[in-house]
Scaffold this motif. Structure first.
Motif, PDB file in Angstrom:
ATOM      1  N   UNK A   5      61.154 -20.126 -16.719  1.00 27.51           N
ATOM      2  CA  UNK A   5      61.178 -20.447 -15.288  1.00 27.51           C
ATOM      3  C   UNK A   5      61.285 -19.173 -14.458  1.00 27.51           C
ATOM      4  N   UNK A   6      62.115 -18.245 -14.899  1.00 33.37           N
ATOM      5  CA  UNK A   6      62.223 -16.972 -14.186  1.00 33.37           C
ATOM      6  C   UNK A   6      60.907 -16.202 -14.233  1.00 33.37           C
ATOM      7  N   UNK A   7      60.189 -16.312 -15.346  1.00 36.16           N
ATOM      8  CA  UNK A   7      58.888 -15.644 -15.451  1.00 36.16           C
ATOM      9  C   UNK A   7      57.889 -16.255 -14.461  1.00 36.16           C
ATOM     10  N   UNK A   8      57.972 -17.541 -14.276  1.00 35.02           N
ATOM     11  CA  UNK A   8      57.111 -18.201 -13.288  1.00 35.02           C
ATOM     12  C   UNK A   8      57.463 -17.743 -11.874  1.00 35.02           C
ATOM     13  N   UNK A   9      58.751 -17.611 -11.607  1.00 33.28           N
ATOM     14  CA  UNK A   9      59.198 -17.133 -10.300  1.00 33.28           C
ATOM     15  C   UNK A   9      58.680 -15.716 -10.039  1.00 33.28           C
ATOM     16  N   UNK A  10      58.779 -14.838 -11.018  1.00 30.63           N
ATOM     17  CA  UNK A  10      58.312 -13.454 -10.868  1.00 30.63           C
ATOM     18  C   UNK A  10      56.804 -13.428 -10.650  1.00 30.63           C
ATOM     19  N   UNK A  11      56.064 -14.249 -11.397  1.00 33.29           N
ATOM     20  CA  UNK A  11      54.610 -14.284 -11.250  1.00 33.29           C
ATOM     21  C   UNK A  11      54.213 -14.774  -9.855  1.00 33.29           C
ATOM     22  N   UNK A  12      54.918 -15.772  -9.338  1.00 33.61           N
ATOM     23  CA  UNK A  12      54.619 -16.289  -7.996  1.00 33.61           C
ATOM     24  C   UNK A  12      54.881 -15.230  -6.939  1.00 33.61           C
ATOM     25  N   UNK A  13      55.963 -14.481  -7.085  1.00 36.15           N
ATOM     26  CA  UNK A  13      56.260 -13.398  -6.139  1.00 36.15           C
ATOM     27  C   UNK A  13      55.180 -12.326  -6.208  1.00 36.15           C
ATOM     28  N   UNK A  14      54.685 -12.043  -7.410  1.00 30.03           N
ATOM     29  CA  UNK A  14      53.672 -11.005  -7.563  1.00 30.03           C
ATOM     30  C   UNK A  14      52.385 -11.354  -6.809  1.00 30.03           C
ATOM     31  N   UNK A  15      52.036 -12.624  -6.808  1.00 28.36           N
ATOM     32  CA  UNK A  15      50.778 -13.037  -6.163  1.00 28.36           C
ATOM     33  C   UNK A  15      50.983 -13.660  -4.791  1.00 28.36           C
ATOM     34  N   UNK A  16      52.181 -14.214  -4.557  1.00 22.62           N
ATOM     35  CA  UNK A  16      52.485 -14.938  -3.327  1.00 22.62           C
ATOM     36  C   UNK A  16      51.415 -15.998  -3.037  1.00 22.62           C
ATOM     37  N   UNK A  17      50.983 -16.627  -4.129  1.00 23.51           N
ATOM     38  CA  UNK A  17      49.950 -17.673  -4.028  1.00 23.51           C
ATOM     39  C   UNK A  17      50.094 -18.573  -5.250  1.00 23.51           C
ATOM     40  N   UNK A  18      50.303 -19.875  -5.010  1.00 28.95           N
ATOM     41  CA  UNK A  18      50.528 -20.796  -6.118  1.00 28.95           C
ATOM     42  C   UNK A  18      49.299 -20.910  -7.017  1.00 28.95           C
ATOM     43  N   UNK A  19      48.128 -20.932  -6.424  1.00 28.47           N
ATOM     44  CA  UNK A  19      46.910 -21.110  -7.216  1.00 28.47           C
ATOM     45  C   UNK A  19      46.691 -19.932  -8.165  1.00 28.47           C
ATOM     46  N   UNK A  20      46.805 -18.716  -7.634  1.00 29.71           N
ATOM     47  CA  UNK A  20      46.574 -17.522  -8.453  1.00 29.71           C
ATOM     48  C   UNK A  20      47.655 -17.384  -9.527  1.00 29.71           C
ATOM     49  N   UNK A  21      48.920 -17.646  -9.156  1.00 34.86           N
ATOM     50  CA  UNK A  21      50.018 -17.513 -10.117  1.00 34.86           C
ATOM     51  C   UNK A  21      49.902 -18.551 -11.230  1.00 34.86           C
ATOM     52  N   UNK A  22      49.557 -19.784 -10.882  1.00 31.52           N
ATOM     53  CA  UNK A  22      49.431 -20.831 -11.904  1.00 31.52           C
ATOM     54  C   UNK A  22      48.276 -20.524 -12.845  1.00 31.52           C
ATOM     55  N   UNK A  23      47.200 -19.893 -12.322  1.00 32.62           N
ATOM     56  CA  UNK A  23      46.072 -19.513 -13.182  1.00 32.62           C
ATOM     57  C   UNK A  23      46.516 -18.436 -14.182  1.00 32.62           C
ATOM     58  N   UNK A  24      47.307 -17.463 -13.721  1.00 36.67           N
ATOM     59  CA  UNK A  24      47.797 -16.419 -14.621  1.00 36.67           C
ATOM     60  C   UNK A  24      48.708 -16.993 -15.690  1.00 36.67           C
ATOM     61  N   UNK A  25      49.517 -17.979 -15.314  1.00 31.89           N
ATOM     62  CA  UNK A  25      50.485 -18.569 -16.232  1.00 31.89           C
ATOM     63  C   UNK A  25      49.876 -19.667 -17.106  1.00 31.89           C
ATOM     64  N   UNK A  26      48.629 -20.022 -16.826  1.00 26.62           N
ATOM     65  CA  UNK A  26      47.932 -21.082 -17.569  1.00 26.62           C
ATOM     66  C   UNK A  26      48.665 -22.416 -17.464  1.00 26.62           C
ATOM     67  N   UNK A  27      49.122 -22.734 -16.265  1.00 24.71           N
ATOM     68  CA  UNK A  27      49.737 -24.027 -15.983  1.00 24.71           C
ATOM     69  C   UNK A  27      49.116 -24.572 -14.709  1.00 24.71           C
ATOM     70  N   UNK A  28      49.401 -25.835 -14.400  1.00 24.09           N
ATOM     71  CA  UNK A  28      48.849 -26.433 -13.185  1.00 24.09           C
ATOM     72  C   UNK A  28      49.653 -25.986 -11.963  1.00 24.09           C
ATOM     73  N   UNK A  29      49.040 -26.060 -10.818  1.00 28.87           N
ATOM     74  CA  UNK A  29      49.752 -25.680  -9.583  1.00 28.87           C
ATOM     75  C   UNK A  29      50.932 -26.611  -9.315  1.00 28.87           C
ATOM     76  N   UNK A  30      50.754 -27.956  -9.479  1.00 27.95           N
ATOM     77  CA  UNK A  30      51.924 -28.827  -9.298  1.00 27.95           C
ATOM     78  C   UNK A  30      53.053 -28.516 -10.276  1.00 27.95           C
ATOM     79  N   UNK A  31      52.696 -28.127 -11.512  1.00 29.82           N
ATOM     80  CA  UNK A  31      53.717 -27.776 -12.498  1.00 29.82           C
ATOM     81  C   UNK A  31      54.499 -26.541 -12.074  1.00 29.82           C
ATOM     82  N   UNK A  32      53.808 -25.547 -11.517  1.00 30.01           N
ATOM     83  CA  UNK A  32      54.489 -24.343 -11.033  1.00 30.01           C
ATOM     84  C   UNK A  32      55.378 -24.683  -9.847  1.00 30.01           C
ATOM     85  N   UNK A  33      54.861 -25.489  -8.934  1.00 31.40           N
ATOM     86  CA  UNK A  33      55.636 -25.877  -7.754  1.00 31.40           C
ATOM     87  C   UNK A  33      56.905 -26.623  -8.156  1.00 31.40           C
ATOM     88  N   UNK A  34      56.801 -27.493  -9.168  1.00 33.00           N
ATOM     89  CA  UNK A  34      57.964 -28.239  -9.640  1.00 33.00           C
ATOM     90  C   UNK A  34      59.004 -27.298 -10.252  1.00 33.00           C
TER      91      UNK A  34
END
Length: 312
Positions: A5-34
């Motif tokens: 979860x912390x890795x997802x948080x760091x990735x989101x901060x790096x991109x400041x965009x849910x779509x781009x961060x979820x693509x990097x993490x190979x998860x869905x955008x709703x999954x990242x948002x949750x």
């Protein structure tokens, strides 16, 4: 909370965009948002301002620094384990004697050198007196140490312990006399053994200097002299200055390098290099015979290299 979860948080901060961060993490955008919402709920703070462009809150800034460190340490651990799984390197456990002597800086530099060359190999560094050092070598809790031996001590050691351990000479050493600048002896160009008779005398270096004391006393006795050596051993000039305060003890007989090894030399002290005794101490590496640890030889060779550089 988990590291993913912390890795997802760091990735989101790096991109400041849910779509781009979820693509990097190979998860869905709703999954990242949750995951981010659950993290905020667990921490009890809002990590992002969501009006307009995504932006960290003060709490988010605070958590980011710590989350990045946790994720980084996880990466280091994973990389280290992969390196160790594909390497023949094993751990190295180094011990050095209590006190300060001319070998300390070289030992410390060699320890740092080996650690820098093998960052994922556990390398431990500790101080040990001779008796617990031998016990830990026997119990396979230490791989290599250094011991200080005098000639008589060396003969006994070789007879009693030589079968199990290997000794390898590092260097030889001789005692030096340190004198306060306000002491009458500081004005003399050279000091003889007769000059220090009856003067309270601190002997530098903790064990194994018991034999050094008896050897020195025997040597003085052969000339009809009696030295007054105090029972307290000191390991640096700083300790000597503290120990000598309020007493009539003004001299320190120490192993060579005790004043400089850790930068403890005091302007109130002077070393009388012209004072020499025919008493030599020998610094040895000691390790178990047949030890095949490849880091063992690398460490010992580097200590010798550091000693050579220091002598240049």
């Amino acid at each position: 909370m988990n590291i993913d979860t912390l890795q997802k948080f760091v990735a989101l901060v790096r991109h400041m965009n849910y779509t781009t961060a979820s693509r990097e993490l190979h998860i869905t955008q709703p999954g990242l948002s949750k995951s981010i919402s659950e993290l905020e709920k667990e921490l009890g703070v809002k990590l992002f301002r969501r009006e307009g462009e995504l932006e960290l809150t003060p709490a988010g800034e605070f958590c980011l620094e710590r989350a990045e460190e946790i994720v980084y340490q996880r990466t280091l651990m994973e990389n280290g384990c992969r390196q160790l799984a594909n390497s023949d390197d094993t751990a190295l456990r180094i011990a050095y004697p209590y006190g300060v002597d001319k070998t300390y800086d070289a030992i410390l530099a060699a320890y740092r050198h080996v650690r820098s060359r093998h960052p994922y190999v556990p390398i431990r560094f500790s101080s040990q007196d001779r008796v617990p050092l031998l016990q830990k070598l026997t119990q396979n809790k230490v791989d290599v140490g250094t011991v200080i031996l005098f000639q008589g001590d060396l003969d006994c050691f070789s007879a009693e312990e030589g079968g199990e351990f290997q000794l390898e000479l590092l260097c030889a050493d001789a005692p030096e006399l340190w004198v306060p600048l306000d002491h009458p002896l500081s004005k003399k160009e050279s000091i003889e053994l007769e000059d220090i008779e009856k003067i309270p005398l601190f002997v530098g270096q903790a064990p194994p200097f018991e034999l050094f004391r008896t050897t020195l006393e025997s040597f003085a006795s052969s000339y009809g002299l009696t030295l007054r050596m105090l029972p307290k051993a000191v390991n640096s000039l700083e300790e000597f200055v503290i120990a000598a305060e309020g007493s009539n003890a003004g001299l320190l007989l120490a192993s060579r390098g005790v004043g400089e090894a850790r930068g403890h030399e005091k302007p109130a002290m002077t070393m009388k290099a012209s004072f020499a005794l025919p008493i030599t101490s020998y610094h040895y590496f000691i390790y178990r015979k047949g030890d095949a640890n490849p880091l063992l030889r690398e460490y010992m060779d580097e200590v010798k290299n550091q000693m050579m550089r220091a002598g240049e």
